[in-house]
Design a protein around this motif. Structure first.
Motif, PDB file in Angstrom:
ATOM      1  N   VAL A  27       1.337   4.175  -2.490  1.00  0.00           N
ATOM      2  CA  VAL A  27       1.524   3.820  -1.081  1.00  0.00           C
ATOM      3  C   VAL A  27       0.893   2.458  -0.796  1.00  0.00           C
ATOM      4  N   PHE A  28      -0.352   2.287  -1.256  1.00  0.00           N
ATOM      5  CA  PHE A  28      -1.055   1.029  -0.984  1.00  0.00           C
ATOM      6  C   PHE A  28      -0.323  -0.142  -1.643  1.00  0.00           C
ATOM      7  N   GLU A  29       0.115   0.079  -2.863  1.00  0.00           N
ATOM      8  CA  GLU A  29       0.836  -0.943  -3.620  1.00  0.00           C
ATOM      9  C   GLU A  29       2.063  -1.407  -2.831  1.00  0.00           C
ATOM     10  N   ARG A  30       2.803  -0.464  -2.325  1.00  0.00           N
ATOM     11  CA  ARG A  30       4.040  -0.762  -1.594  1.00  0.00           C
ATOM     12  C   ARG A  30       3.792  -1.661  -0.383  1.00  0.00           C
ATOM     13  N   TYR A  31       2.698  -1.359   0.356  1.00  0.00           N
ATOM     14  CA  TYR A  31       2.506  -2.050   1.633  1.00  0.00           C
ATOM     15  C   TYR A  31       1.394  -3.092   1.591  1.00  0.00           C
ATOM     16  N   ASN A  32       1.032  -3.532   0.370  1.00  0.00           N
ATOM     17  CA  ASN A  32       0.050  -4.606   0.241  1.00  0.00           C
ATOM     18  C   ASN A  32      -1.308  -4.251   0.838  1.00  0.00           C
ATOM     19  N   PHE A  79       2.004   7.407   8.195  1.00  0.00           N
ATOM     20  CA  PHE A  79       1.057   6.525   7.507  1.00  0.00           C
ATOM     21  C   PHE A  79       1.789   5.338   6.890  1.00  0.00           C
ATOM     22  N   LYS A  80       2.910   5.616   6.271  1.00  0.00           N
ATOM     23  CA  LYS A  80       3.710   4.544   5.685  1.00  0.00           C
ATOM     24  C   LYS A  80       4.181   3.564   6.756  1.00  0.00           C
ATOM     25  N   GLN A  81       4.639   4.108   7.878  1.00  0.00           N
ATOM     26  CA  GLN A  81       5.112   3.249   8.969  1.00  0.00           C
ATOM     27  C   GLN A  81       3.989   2.360   9.504  1.00  0.00           C
ATOM     28  N   ALA A  82       2.787   2.945   9.594  1.00  0.00           N
ATOM     29  CA  ALA A  82       1.657   2.168  10.106  1.00  0.00           C
ATOM     30  C   ALA A  82       1.334   1.006   9.166  1.00  0.00           C
ATOM     31  N   LEU A  83       1.311   1.300   7.868  1.00  0.00           N
ATOM     32  CA  LEU A  83       1.017   0.233   6.907  1.00  0.00           C
ATOM     33  C   LEU A  83       2.132  -0.811   6.903  1.00  0.00           C
ATOM     34  N   VAL A 118      -4.919  -5.528   5.144  1.00  0.00           N
ATOM     35  CA  VAL A 118      -5.430  -4.162   5.276  1.00  0.00           C
ATOM     36  C   VAL A 118      -6.243  -3.834   4.018  1.00  0.00           C
ATOM     37  N   VAL A 119      -7.460  -3.380   4.202  1.00  0.00           N
ATOM     38  CA  VAL A 119      -8.316  -2.945   3.084  1.00  0.00           C
ATOM     39  C   VAL A 119      -8.676  -1.498   3.339  1.00  0.00           C
ATOM     40  N   ILE A 120      -8.467  -0.652   2.350  1.00  0.00           N
ATOM     41  CA  ILE A 120      -8.702   0.778   2.560  1.00  0.00           C
ATOM     42  C   ILE A 120      -9.569   1.341   1.452  1.00  0.00           C
ATOM     43  N   GLN A 121     -10.579   2.077   1.850  1.00  0.00           N
ATOM     44  CA  GLN A 121     -11.284   2.881   0.860  1.00  0.00           C
ATOM     45  C   GLN A 121     -10.825   4.317   1.025  1.00  0.00           C
ATOM     46  N   LYS A 122     -10.059   4.776   0.028  1.00  0.00           N
ATOM     47  CA  LYS A 122      -9.601   6.177   0.036  1.00  0.00           C
ATOM     48  C   LYS A 122     -10.432   6.900  -1.013  1.00  0.00           C
ATOM     49  N   VAL A 123     -11.218   7.882  -0.615  1.00  0.00           N
ATOM     50  CA  VAL A 123     -12.058   8.583  -1.585  1.00  0.00           C
ATOM     51  C   VAL A 123     -11.346   9.813  -2.125  1.00  0.00           C
ATOM     52  N   GLY A 124     -11.914  10.397  -3.165  1.00  0.00           N
ATOM     53  CA  GLY A 124     -11.299  11.571  -3.806  1.00  0.00           C
ATOM     54  C   GLY A 124     -10.453  11.164  -4.986  1.00  0.00           C
ATOM     55  N   ARG A 125     -10.915  10.159  -5.749  1.00  0.00           N
ATOM     56  CA  ARG A 125     -10.163   9.680  -6.901  1.00  0.00           C
ATOM     57  C   ARG A 125     -10.404  10.588  -8.118  1.00  0.00           C
ATOM     58  N   SER A 126     -11.610  11.077  -8.234  1.00  0.00           N
ATOM     59  CA  SER A 126     -11.976  11.871  -9.413  1.00  0.00           C
ATOM     60  C   SER A 126     -11.706  13.345  -9.176  1.00  0.00           C
ATOM     61  N   ALA A 127     -11.802  14.128 -10.248  1.00  0.00           N
ATOM     62  CA  ALA A 127     -11.606  15.574 -10.144  1.00  0.00           C
ATOM     63  C   ALA A 127     -12.658  16.186  -9.216  1.00  0.00           C
TER      64      ALA A 127
END
Lengths: 705, 705
Positions: free
Chosen positions: B280-285, B234-238, B248-257
């Motif tokens: 991860v997102f921060e690192r790869y913009n 995943f890191k390599q892809a980003l 790249v814009v990503i919606q990653k769900v599962g933020r809350s408990a």
């Protein structure tokens, strides 16, 4: 409350006029003076319609009157669309004719500078002297959908009339009010009336809110505003809506520094500090929307709930989806919005698993795409959730299913029995699809929201409003009459003494003029004590040895007295020293800051926050309008982010929140009683001790006029 | 990067197949096995189309093959729509035929439990052994808009094909992927390809991102995901997308408990801690979107910018409106979104006042409804703003003007020259109106946003992405090779020593076995010192007199040594005492907490926050993937809310941020080098001293496997 009620009644002729005149009527139906004439006739206004234009014989086929005074029939409302230079004489003529309300499109008043300001003051005078109510000037007008009074030149009505409904909209801005109106119309929102108030020479947003609060056709009030001139009237209007159990949603702009500056230059008037508006809205259960979409979405939901039942007062929400992923996303948004996603009862979960073996059943419920094979699964799921789970609101996510005629109809058929069986619950659907199919769902009483995450925020807002309506207004502040203070300067000791008398406990302390007095004071107060030089001439007391902490014996107190005197006199030979303060040494507890500021519009406002970084770096403070009771104070305390520190975080003792609440309430009563004299109060720090030990104000400043 | 590149290449036959077979093809064009066959033929796929169905002679008019192996022509891609019980043999036959990619609609695998899990493992084996790539199972398929490969049974394509464009969409969830696709289609978004990955037995979201990152027709990548199995890939892809300068814009769900719990039960797999995804997102913009609307809006804006020019890298935004109120509201939203609403240059303001005397000209610019009298005012305003103000983005608010044909066209005409003259700036309009008129504006290169407040958030997101693209990836971590540690337990002294060797400065300290040794140690370290008993058997050291602070002389050290020994032995007669630690007494500075946690998916992650309430009450902490360099560490430091405390807030000295950044980077390098052994590290507190004085780790715990 009598003032605002009477005042609201005077708007009735404007909203329900027996006859209408257009002053400066234009033959061109696209011009400012032509558009409303066209609207009245095309859209079926049934009273008398009169065109006034001294230069023509007919206007849009109607006979033209030279002056409004020439009209024989009753004219309750007149639109003024003349050039600014003719405005005053036209207004005077209207008043002479007995016009009850003048809707002033004409611009060129306060918004253009000094000369306009003078003309506006003259308009104000006419309103005051004659009792004729004036809307505007420089406004876009208003409409009452029920009786087809479309008194506006906004072209937004050319491309679609509003649905008649139960939402009243008030906006200071014409352009933005018209924008919100169209947004709502696109959304299927039903309107009772829309009013734009422009320069507010006479009729204010507050009066319009009060009118709608008493209007039997209005259930929900939506408002856009930039500022407020008369805080008392605004509070009364919101209180009236609250008493009448009408949800109020307000978008007040000017929250940011740049925004405030832009607002100031836009409205060219004092508007009150933005944070104070939060306190006002909090007090009267008015929900503050941040965006136009939020304003309209919340109004839409409240409108629907008021039609089909009432707004629930709980916070328990269930999510049911055809997509597990959407469920997760909505759960994220629900948690962030503070909703309670309580799991379904075990037996309900077992039942749902029987219906769809691979379903997610906890909450969010994921009944999966299996429902397309058996639509009765939808009915059974929703019924079980509502019947056995006792949720206040259920939201179903059905993605883009409305694009298929067949599927759309089957889903609707499966949901109708649920809507009928539970009219008192919020039943919302997050769907996308063609407008007509959305209307089909809405006609059956379903509330439609677009984005599934935003939907959770909207539902949370509606349930907050519902909880506030159920709870009702805060009980008023009680307690003894606080001391009145004089318009002079108070030193620290005097300030603490007067606040102590008002019910804000100071730390025990005494002023000593000799070492022996200091020793006696310490014995009376109890060891350990702190000692501090009292002198208006010495500012940084610690730096010159003017403060001694933690003194535990008579000997230590004597030594400290002499040391302070010697050191301070050496450092400031000319200082006038009033004595040395001996006070109880307080240790432990949490430092809070209490303040009072006098807002130019809303009067004294009480500020509360924790000391140090919380207030200074994190800006974690909250405001409430004075006066308020202990219940409101308790909500105030709980609302700051640092609240866990007062509630026993990190293994510390729980602080004395009850006494803190009482102290805040007492401060608010004191500030209110002395509102004409006191400009600000700063109690910093007030130490909140462990439960049972109360609070102690260690320092206080009172500024008078 | 070679791995991911090669892996992405193997997806090419799936997206650009020379021939397609449908295994389990249905004669009913509405069934799962029938829909794609219909799409391929109706929507113009030009390669060979083969229907496989052993029980029929023809399917939808095509001759039916008994088995995929009977087909003569090349079959690069096969859709598997057979029942679960036939899936394995069907997949084997496809591999035998030489199918390069198998798109598996069939469900009944891991999502149904153990039995399905076993079948899924067999599918994985087939992919591994034969090299045939498998999409799904339990997926909704994919499409490539350019060559009309609509390999999906989603009915969302029945009600409208996508516009061919430059946005690639990847979604783990089929239902939600389809939802986002429709949202985008309604929004006028142009797609290159959409892929849903379902159970991800073989092809992952990461590989799809990598494919799109190398696809010449894709400029922008939008993604919906719930979790990730292979962090490295995943890191390599980003990283690949970042290198290739694709937003790249990503919606990653599962933020809350609740959300995380729901996600876990939905995907039934380890997904990595949510906060780690932020790192991860921060690192790869990669920009993390919170809602589906945000995902689509940001993709839409990036798409438009990539078509007309590039995404600007600055943060300077101008607002131009026909409504002062809207301007204020948008200014509020802009400030909240962190945009720079710099005022227009004075001479530009003077010029705009000449055009419209009552205009607001500072920024927001309010050119008022006057523009309807002279549309050239719009052109002149926008040109002046862009030419003289040097803004990265301008957003115009035109309310519902698109409802009027005439006005709409005139505004468009007035804006076209502006768009042409400044192709490299964001030129957005917030408007409402009929879809067709919106398309007219979009066709001329204008980007349309609905809600004016949300628009500011969207623009901020786009400019953040642009800034990241311009800046490029962070330089990697440098510095000396850190010490390797053994898989055993480390006591506090050992832990601090090894971290010190790794570049994380401990406070100077020495272990003393006698009072004389303690005295020597103190002389070496320099007074004042602290002393602390070292014993694994004594937990609450302070409570039994095991800690002495602020010792300033040899005598005090000797006395303290004896006192500690006596008190500790009395309290714990059986304790094994290793000696007494003598350490530099540190005062001043700000306490921070540094930590390392090993994420099951992404490996070691470094945590940073301030001590006490900041971490424990306010949860003000941030994470980054190890290893990282000092530049990334500096961004990490600046990202916490408590940053002002390190930056000289409240009159305090500015802390040594440079050494703190270096320390964080060294810790990350150390954690990475020892990732196989270290499970967690906790440095609490690390005191950050004033600038020039560095940092000192006062306590540290290292846990190994």
């Amino acid at each position: 409350m009598t003032d605002i009620l009477a005042s609201a009644q005077t708007l009735k002729p404007m909203l329900e006029p027996r006859g209408i005149a257009v002053l400066g009527a234009s033959d061109d139906p696209t011009k400012i003076g032509g558009v409303p004439l066209r609207y009245f006739r095309e859209y079926g206004y049934e009273g008398g319609i009169y065109a006034v234009n001294p230069t023509r014989d007919t206007v849009q086929g109607l006979p033209a009157y030279k002056s409004v005074t020439d009209i024989e029939g009753p004219v309750d409302m007149a639109i003024m669309a003349v050039p600014a230079r003719l405005a005053i004489e036209t207004a005077e003529a209207a008043a002479e004719k007995g016009v009850k309300a003048l809707c002033t499109f004409t611009s060129g008043f306060a918004e253009i500078g000094e000369e306009g300001q003078r003309a506006q003051e003259r308009l104000a005078e006419i309103a005051r002297d004659t009792g004729m109510r004036i809307l505007g000037p420089n406004c876009l007008g208003y409409f009452n959908a029920r009786n087809h009074v479309y008194a506006t030149f906004s072209t937004s009505l050319s491309h679609g009339l509003p649905k008649v409904g139960n939402v009243g909209l008030v906006s200071q801005s014409g352009a933005f009010g018209s924008h919100c109106f169209v947004l709502g119309r696109e959304r299927g929102l039903g309107y009772s009336a829309c009013i734009t108030t422009g320069n507010e020479v006479d009729i204010s947003v507050a009066e319009c809110i009060a009118y709608l609060a008493t209007d039997e056709h209005t259930d929900v009030i939506a408002c856009y505003m930039e500022g407020c001139q008369d805080g008392e009237m605004f509070k009364q209007a919101l209180a009236l809506a609250y008493e009448n159990k009408k949800p109020v949603v307000i978008q007040k702009v000017g929250r940011s520094a740049v925004g405030t500056e832009a607002a100031a230059s836009h409205t060219a008037s004092l508007t009150g500090a933005d944070q104070v508006f939060d306190a006002v809205f909090e007090r009267y259960n008015a929900y503050r929307a941040n965006t136009a979409s939020e304003l309209i979405d919340i109004a839409y939901m409240c409108s629907g709930m008021c039609q089909s039942g009432t707004i629930p007062s709980g916070n328990k929400v269930a999510i049911a989806t055809i997509s597990g992923g959407a469920g997760v996303m909505m759960a994220d948004a629900a948690e962030e919005a503070g909703l309670d996603l309580a799991p379904l009862p075990d037996k309900t979960q077992a039942y749902l698993k029987e219906l769809v073996p691979f379903a997610g059943t906890r909450n969010p419920v994921d009944f999966t795409a299996q429902v397309y094979n058996d639509y009765s699964v939808i009915t059974k799921n929703f019924e079980a959730i509502l019947e056995e789970g006792g949720y206040d609101a259920v939201i179903g996510f059905f993605s883009s299913l409305l694009y298929s005629d067949t599927v759309s109809q089957k889903v609707l058929d499966s949901l109708i029995p649920v809507r009928k069986a539970y009219p008192d619950r919020v039943l919302a659907l997050s769907v996308i699809g063609p407008d007509q199919r959305k209307r089909d769902f809405e006609d059956e009483g379903f509330l439609l929201l677009h984005d599934p995450s935003e939907a959770m925020k909207t539902i949370s807002a509606v349930l907050q409003i519902g909880a506030g309506l159920a709870r009702g207004p805060y009980p008023p502040a009680g307690g003894a009459t606080p001391p009145a203070i004089e318009n002079r300067s108070y030193n620290e000791i005097e300030a603490k003494a007067v606040l102590d008398a008002a019910g804000i406990a100071a730390s025990p302390e005494k002023l000593a003029g000799t070492a022996a007095e200091a020793e006696m004071a310490a014995a009376e107060i109890g060891y350990p004590v702190v000692m501090k030089v009292v002198s208006a001439d010495i500012v940084h007391k610690s730096d010159v040895g003017g403060v001694k902490l933690n003194l535990s014996s008579a000997g230590a107190v004597r030594t400290a007295y002499d040391a302070i005197m010697t050191d301070c006199t050496r450092a400031h030979p000319d200082a006038k020293i009033d004595g040395i303060l001996v006070a109880k040494m307080i240790s432990g507890g949490v430092e809070a800051i209490l303040g009072v500021q006098r807002d130019p519009v809303f009067g004294p406002v009480v500020m509360f926050g924790l000391g140090g970084i919380f207030t200074e770096v994190l800006k974690d403070v909250t405001f409430r309008l004075a006066p308020f009771g202990e219940e409101e104070a308790m909500d105030m305390i709980r609302s700051i982010k640092g609240f866990p520190l007062l509630d026993g975080a990190r293994g510390a003792a729980k602080c004395d929140q009850a006494v803190l609440a009482k102290t805040l309430s007492r401060l608010s009563v004191f500030a209110d009683a002395n509102r004409d004299v006191v400009t600000s109060i700063d109690i910093n720090p007030l130490v909140v001790l462990p439960e049972g030990d109360g609070v102690a104000a260690l320092d206080a400043v009172i500024l008078t006029e």
